[in-house]
Design an enzyme around this catalytic site. Sequence first.
Site, mmCIF file in Angstrom:
data_model
loop_
_atom_site.group_PDB
_atom_site.id
_atom_site.type_symbol
_atom_site.label_atom_id
_atom_site.label_comp_id
_atom_site.label_asym_id
_atom_site.label_seq_id
_atom_site.Cartn_x
_atom_site.Cartn_y
_atom_site.Cartn_z
ATOM 1 N NE ARG A 115 -2.624 0.945 3.389
ATOM 2 C CZ ARG A 115 -3.249 0.931 4.553
ATOM 3 N NH1 ARG A 115 -4.719 0.570 4.482
ATOM 4 N NH2 ARG A 115 -3.149 1.077 5.689
ATOM 5 C CE LYS A 218 -2.268 4.827 7.171
ATOM 6 N NZ LYS A 218 -3.547 5.333 7.769
ATOM 7 C CD GLU A 254 -11.620 6.197 4.019
ATOM 8 O OE1 GLU A 254 -11.249 5.168 4.404
ATOM 9 O OE2 GLU A 254 -11.119 7.095 3.537
#
Length: 374
Positions: A115, A218, A254
């Site tokens: 990720r 992220k 989210e």
Amino acid sequence: MHLAGFRDVYRILIPENFLTLSMQQLLHSDQKTLDMENLDWKNLGFGYRDTDYNVRCYYRNGKWGELEVSTSNTINIHMSATALHYGQEAFEGLKAFKGQDGKIRIFRMDENAKRMQNSCEGILMQKFPVDKFMEAVKLAVKKNERFVPPYESGAALYIRPLLIGTGPQIGVKPADEYLFMVFVMPVGPYFPEGFKPTNLVIYREYDRAAPQGTGKYKVGGNYAASMYEGKKAKQEGFSAVLYLDSKEKKYLDECGPANFFGIKNNTYITPKSDSILPSITNKSLITLAEEMGLKVERRKVPYEELAEFEEVGACGTAAVISPIKGVYDADNDRWFKYGNQEEAGEWSTKLYNKLRAIQYGNEPDTHGWVEVLE
């Protein structure tokens, strides 16, 4: 000379990266004040704490160097580093757990490594190799083994890998130098309530990420963008904001720092969107839900479906699952309530217990998710 004065002189005269490890330990010994014998493991909370070591690696002259161990909790960075001006930084979050057998287990760090590479692609940073990422994480945990909370304490060792652009640029373009590092700390639950139901709030005037933006990476900018409304939500008695999609305000997105899921008709439902960070915890829960007999749907979830769910939760590394007892639509003064308002729902509890049992080694790891430190 007083020790504190000695440290101050060293900080002025000698750059941190020129110090030997023993000199660094002396320089920062006043900062390692965590009283391990009297630490209240069950009431740690989720916050920063100094530990003994961190691990670093530099990208210079077109290649990554060797892993280095440091005792310093600071870094030297150029004032024109791209991380400071143009947001070239990405980070990860994962945990290590001590089992009943005394062994330390790290959960799915290969997925965190992948990720982070995906985040690097999104903002044009130099990718850190997966195998080197895992080596750095294991080294950081081993060097700080005494900080891993004991079994059944409710706490875990939080691991924070960080990658920043350190090369100086004044034009908007990628850096040519980078710093990767891993530091760790013992933490309790992300939400103070622990595995107890909390309330979310919907504010349509705020967006977490732009359509086709960096929401699926992220990177720090996503979190900076959510701080204002996150603070507002907490001041008004909510644990986090439940965001709607930024384009149409029709679909669930989210829950602040976590992914959303809802359960109805024996089906685990979670939103699908290019603006959502792919949660490794959510990915794991999806697998477990299917194994436990639930259907799984990853799709657009319309706002109106909030009225149909039997259970609702937020999931992520920090909280695992945070059960939700209610969602308040602040724009329409409308409540959606779930369960008995006192405890998590049946499926949320089963999923939470199952995942934690794997993380702590109480149940077989049939998927190869756990790395046991030797």
